[in-house]
Design an enzyme around this catalytic site. Sequence first.
Site, PDB file in Angstrom:
ATOM      1  N   LYS A 131       2.048  -3.686   7.085  1.00 38.70           N
ATOM      2  CA  LYS A 131       2.366  -3.877   5.650  1.00 38.70           C
ATOM      3  C   LYS A 131       3.876  -3.737   5.427  1.00 38.70           C
ATOM      4  O   LYS A 131       4.481  -4.483   4.651  1.00 38.70           O
ATOM      5  CB  LYS A 131       1.632  -2.839   4.794  1.00 38.70           C
ATOM      6  CG  LYS A 131       0.140  -3.107   4.654  1.00 38.70           C
ATOM      7  CD  LYS A 131      -0.130  -4.243   3.683  1.00 38.70           C
ATOM      8  CE  LYS A 131      -1.605  -4.536   3.563  1.00 38.70           C
ATOM      9  NZ  LYS A 131      -1.914  -5.765   2.844  1.00 38.70           N
ATOM     10  N   TYR A 162      -1.662  -0.254  10.756  1.00 41.89           N
ATOM     11  CA  TYR A 162      -1.928  -0.900   9.459  1.00 41.89           C
ATOM     12  C   TYR A 162      -0.685  -0.785   8.566  1.00 41.89           C
ATOM     13  O   TYR A 162      -0.193  -1.774   8.016  1.00 41.89           O
ATOM     14  CB  TYR A 162      -3.151  -0.254   8.796  1.00 41.89           C
ATOM     15  CG  TYR A 162      -3.309  -0.586   7.329  1.00 41.89           C
ATOM     16  CD1 TYR A 162      -3.528  -1.895   6.925  1.00 41.89           C
ATOM     17  CD2 TYR A 162      -3.233   0.410   6.347  1.00 41.89           C
ATOM     18  CE1 TYR A 162      -3.663  -2.210   5.569  1.00 41.89           C
ATOM     19  CE2 TYR A 162      -3.375   0.104   5.002  1.00 41.89           C
ATOM     20  CZ  TYR A 162      -3.590  -1.199   4.622  1.00 41.89           C
ATOM     21  OH  TYR A 162      -3.719  -1.512   3.286  1.00 41.89           O
ATOM     22  N   SER A 207       0.824  -1.214   0.000  1.00 42.79           N
ATOM     23  CA  SER A 207       0.000   0.000   0.000  1.00 42.79           C
ATOM     24  C   SER A 207       0.853   1.257   0.000  1.00 42.79           C
ATOM     25  O   SER A 207       1.941   1.295   0.593  1.00 42.79           O
ATOM     26  CB  SER A 207      -0.873  -0.009   1.264  1.00 42.79           C
ATOM     27  OG  SER A 207      -1.525   1.221   1.411  1.00 42.79           O
TER      28      SER A 207
HETATM   29  P1  NAD Z   1     -11.217  -6.364   1.328  1.00 45.42           P
HETATM   30  O1  NAD Z   1     -11.402  -6.291   2.803  1.00 45.42           O
HETATM   31  O2  NAD Z   1     -12.369  -6.089   0.462  1.00 45.42           O
HETATM   32  O3  NAD Z   1     -10.607  -7.789   0.935  1.00 45.42           O
HETATM   33  C1  NAD Z   1      -9.805  -8.545   1.813  1.00 45.42           C
HETATM   34  C2  NAD Z   1     -10.356  -9.952   1.815  1.00 45.42           C
HETATM   35  O4  NAD Z   1      -9.562 -10.747   2.716  1.00 45.42           O
HETATM   36  C3  NAD Z   1     -11.799 -10.045   2.305  1.00 45.42           C
HETATM   37  O5  NAD Z   1     -12.547 -10.843   1.417  1.00 45.42           O
HETATM   38  C4  NAD Z   1     -11.694 -10.681   3.686  1.00 45.42           C
HETATM   39  O6  NAD Z   1     -12.839 -11.446   3.999  1.00 45.42           O
HETATM   40  C5  NAD Z   1     -10.437 -11.532   3.511  1.00 45.42           C
HETATM   41  N1  NAD Z   1      -9.736 -11.835   4.762  1.00 45.42           N
HETATM   42  C6  NAD Z   1      -9.446 -10.992   5.779  1.00 45.42           C
HETATM   43  N2  NAD Z   1      -8.788 -11.639   6.745  1.00 45.42           N
HETATM   44  C7  NAD Z   1      -8.651 -12.932   6.326  1.00 45.42           C
HETATM   45  C8  NAD Z   1      -8.055 -14.073   6.895  1.00 45.42           C
HETATM   46  N3  NAD Z   1      -7.473 -14.056   8.104  1.00 45.42           N
HETATM   47  N4  NAD Z   1      -8.079 -15.238   6.192  1.00 45.42           N
HETATM   48  C9  NAD Z   1      -8.685 -15.294   4.970  1.00 45.42           C
HETATM   49  N5  NAD Z   1      -9.267 -14.227   4.404  1.00 45.42           N
HETATM   50  C10 NAD Z   1      -9.249 -13.052   5.065  1.00 45.42           C
HETATM   51  O7  NAD Z   1     -10.004  -5.393   0.971  1.00 45.42           O
HETATM   52  P2  NAD Z   1      -9.469  -4.923  -0.440  1.00 45.42           P
HETATM   53  O8  NAD Z   1      -9.757  -3.478  -0.566  1.00 45.42           O
HETATM   54  O9  NAD Z   1      -9.900  -5.836  -1.505  1.00 45.42           O
HETATM   55  O10 NAD Z   1      -7.906  -5.038  -0.176  1.00 45.42           O
HETATM   56  C11 NAD Z   1      -7.169  -6.197  -0.543  1.00 45.42           C
HETATM   57  C12 NAD Z   1      -5.734  -6.030  -0.074  1.00 45.42           C
HETATM   58  O11 NAD Z   1      -5.188  -4.844  -0.623  1.00 45.42           O
HETATM   59  C13 NAD Z   1      -5.583  -5.901   1.448  1.00 45.42           C
HETATM   60  O12 NAD Z   1      -4.434  -6.630   1.830  1.00 45.42           O
HETATM   61  C14 NAD Z   1      -5.382  -4.414   1.648  1.00 45.42           C
HETATM   62  O13 NAD Z   1      -4.611  -4.142   2.792  1.00 45.42           O
HETATM   63  C15 NAD Z   1      -4.636  -4.028   0.388  1.00 45.42           C
HETATM   64  N6  NAD Z   1      -4.833  -2.615   0.026  1.00 45.42           N
HETATM   65  C16 NAD Z   1      -6.098  -2.131  -0.117  1.00 45.42           C
HETATM   66  C17 NAD Z   1      -6.287  -0.789  -0.422  1.00 45.42           C
HETATM   67  C18 NAD Z   1      -7.670  -0.217  -0.557  1.00 45.42           C
HETATM   68  O14 NAD Z   1      -7.815   0.987  -0.456  1.00 45.42           O
HETATM   69  N7  NAD Z   1      -8.703  -0.999  -0.809  1.00 45.42           N
HETATM   70  C19 NAD Z   1      -5.170   0.062  -0.610  1.00 45.42           C
HETATM   71  C20 NAD Z   1      -3.901  -0.480  -0.479  1.00 45.42           C
HETATM   72  C21 NAD Z   1      -3.731  -1.827  -0.159  1.00 45.42           C
HETATM   73  C1  UD1 Z   2      -6.806   5.907   3.296  1.00 44.98           C
HETATM   74  C2  UD1 Z   2      -5.919   5.376   4.396  1.00 44.98           C
HETATM   75  C3  UD1 Z   2      -4.635   4.857   3.791  1.00 44.98           C
HETATM   76  C4  UD1 Z   2      -4.922   3.820   2.707  1.00 44.98           C
HETATM   77  C5  UD1 Z   2      -5.836   4.434   1.647  1.00 44.98           C
HETATM   78  C6  UD1 Z   2      -6.185   3.399   0.610  1.00 44.98           C
HETATM   79  C7  UD1 Z   2      -6.494   6.813   6.322  1.00 44.98           C
HETATM   80  C8  UD1 Z   2      -6.018   7.878   7.260  1.00 44.98           C
HETATM   81  N1  UD1 Z   2      -5.636   6.462   5.336  1.00 44.98           N
HETATM   82  O1  UD1 Z   2      -6.096   6.959   2.726  1.00 44.98           O
HETATM   83  O2  UD1 Z   2      -3.832   4.263   4.792  1.00 44.98           O
HETATM   84  O3  UD1 Z   2      -3.730   3.393   2.081  1.00 44.98           O
HETATM   85  O4  UD1 Z   2      -7.023   4.901   2.294  1.00 44.98           O
HETATM   86  O5  UD1 Z   2      -7.283   3.757  -0.138  1.00 44.98           O
HETATM   87  O6  UD1 Z   2      -7.582   6.273   6.468  1.00 44.98           O
HETATM   88  N2  UD1 Z   2     -12.038  12.471   2.954  1.00 44.98           N
HETATM   89  C9  UD1 Z   2     -13.031  13.369   3.270  1.00 44.98           C
HETATM   90  N3  UD1 Z   2     -14.172  12.895   3.823  1.00 44.98           N
HETATM   91  C10 UD1 Z   2     -14.394  11.563   4.079  1.00 44.98           C
HETATM   92  C11 UD1 Z   2     -13.374  10.646   3.739  1.00 44.98           C
HETATM   93  C12 UD1 Z   2     -12.203  11.138   3.189  1.00 44.98           C
HETATM   94  O7  UD1 Z   2     -12.867  14.557   3.071  1.00 44.98           O
HETATM   95  O8  UD1 Z   2     -15.471  11.196   4.603  1.00 44.98           O
HETATM   96  C13 UD1 Z   2     -10.806  12.968   2.302  1.00 44.98           C
HETATM   97  C14 UD1 Z   2      -9.525  12.663   3.044  1.00 44.98           C
HETATM   98  O9  UD1 Z   2      -9.213  13.643   3.977  1.00 44.98           O
HETATM   99  C15 UD1 Z   2      -8.519  12.570   1.894  1.00 44.98           C
HETATM  100  C16 UD1 Z   2      -9.354  12.031   0.715  1.00 44.98           C
HETATM  101  O10 UD1 Z   2     -10.705  12.315   1.050  1.00 44.98           O
HETATM  102  O11 UD1 Z   2      -8.062  13.849   1.542  1.00 44.98           O
HETATM  103  C17 UD1 Z   2      -9.199  10.538   0.505  1.00 44.98           C
HETATM  104  O12 UD1 Z   2      -9.452   9.867   1.737  1.00 44.98           O
HETATM  105  P1  UD1 Z   2      -9.557   8.275   1.820  1.00 44.98           P
HETATM  106  O13 UD1 Z   2     -10.485   7.783   0.794  1.00 44.98           O
HETATM  107  O14 UD1 Z   2      -9.849   7.921   3.251  1.00 44.98           O
HETATM  108  O15 UD1 Z   2      -8.114   7.779   1.403  1.00 44.98           O
HETATM  109  P2  UD1 Z   2      -6.671   8.175   1.998  1.00 44.98           P
HETATM  110  O16 UD1 Z   2      -6.769   9.257   2.979  1.00 44.98           O
HETATM  111  O17 UD1 Z   2      -5.774   8.410   0.852  1.00 44.98           O
END
Ligand code: NAD
Ligand code: UD1
Length: 356
Positions: free
Chosen positions: A167, A163, A139
């Site tokens: 990672k 978190y 991430s």
């Molecule tokens: P998500 O929560 O939708 O998907 C994660 C999946 O993992 C879910 O289906 C959940 O049920 C499963 N899971 C959780 N714990 C588990 C366990 N112990 N054993 C088996 N399954 C388990 O999240 P996502 O947005 O699809 O994210 C996927 C990955 O990408 C995560 O590792 C997250 O940290 C990373 N990531 C997500 C974002 C984002 O903004 N969505 C950004 C950066 C990195």
């Molecule tokens: C969040 C996570 C970050 C993660 C990323 C992945 C936090 C502090 N950080 O980041 O660790 O990697 O998601 O997608 O949660 N905002 C509003 N109102 C809201 C929600 C968000 O104004 O209700 C603003 C935030 O201040 C920011 C932008 O929208 O400027 C995006 O926010 P968000 O979607 O939560 O993502 P990140 O802050 O980038």
Amino acid sequence: MSQLLITGGAGFIGSHTCLVLLQEGHDLIVLDDYSNSSPVALERVVALAGLQASGERSKERLQLIQGDIRDITCLEKVFIDARNAGKPIEAVIHFAGLKAVGESVREPLRYWDVNLTGSRCLLAAMNTHGCRTLVFSSSATLYGYPKDEPIPESAPIQPINPYGHSKAAVEQLLHDLASSAPNQWRIACLRYFNPVGAHPSGKIGEDPLGTPNNLFPFVSQVAVGRRKSLQVFGGDWPTSDGTGVRDYIHVMDLAEGHRAALDCMLAEPAQLLTLNLGSGQGASVLEVVRAFERASGRPVPYDVVARRNGDAAITVADPAMAFQRLGWQTQSGLDEICRDGWAWQSANPTGYSDQE
Ligand code: NAD
Ligand code: UD1
């Protein structure tokens, strides 16, 4: 084509990536405990991939196992059963994990356990069974408060919450593992920026439990009438309109990034490759609000409130390395992201729980 293990494949990014990989011809085993997802997502993936009609063949292409990545017995069985069935697992895409920043501050033990211990268990099982090709969900949160914009992969790793720490620890473990057997491990660490949007069909998308923490699902729920108004966290950031700027990436572009990273790992010599997956374009909170209003034809009322703790002003990827190494770059901009996000939200106002 390969037999792949997808951990967390029922989740937001996992489900979209499963669809792309099935369409590419891979056979998948999804391991998910459904702690943050619904099995309905994968039923819809099966339908979108056109597998339903093929009955038994469909189960061969996509096998679902409900289990926890920390359960070593379960992991062992997954690898052994696949080998016994004549289709050993060639590579793993590891999405399973916990991702809510605020929750990680309140429950650090759980975050370290699922994210780090879970990854360690998975890597140990992979090593035992001679499967050493991995694509890992990292991430942009690793960069904390970045100094340079856009952010290159060489920027310092300085996470600011549990978190992010978990990672970063997994990335360190992957480095140590790759160094221990440099000719064996093929690892792609993908640092996602802000994954948003949905499949253009509107059949699969993001379905957060409870009140969304992130901007995009919150805006979608305001537009669909599930929530009254958005709180904009800060109007005094040093940005063009005073609101926070992020690099939003369409989840289908992200899924394509996984396909490209997997192809690269399967084709190239052993290596550890760390890449940003982002668009390189920043959008402010108000730009997202306006784009969503255009796509949905609905108003998104908002109030500007105080800044949120832990936020940075601007976080935008330098995605040059992903283009150079994978030939990958984003195809969709904010308008397509909002169009597809709205297709999902308007057809599924309460997410997968709409299902009868
Ligand atoms: P998500 O929560 O939708 O998907 C994660 C999946 O993992 C879910 O289906 C959940 O049920 C499963 N899971 C959780 N714990 C588990 C366990 N112990 N054993 C088996 N399954 C388990 O999240 P996502 O947005 O699809 O994210 C996927 C990955 O990408 C995560 O590792 C997250 O940290 C990373 N990531 C997500 C974002 C984002 O903004 N969505 C950004 C950066 C990195
Ligand atoms: C969040 C996570 C970050 C993660 C990323 C992945 C936090 C502090 N950080 O980041 O660790 O990697 O998601 O997608 O949660 N905002 C509003 N109102 C809201 C929600 C968000 O104004 O209700 C603003 C935030 O201040 C920011 C932008 O929208 O400027 C995006 O926010 P968000 O979607 O939560 O993502 P990140 O802050 O980038």
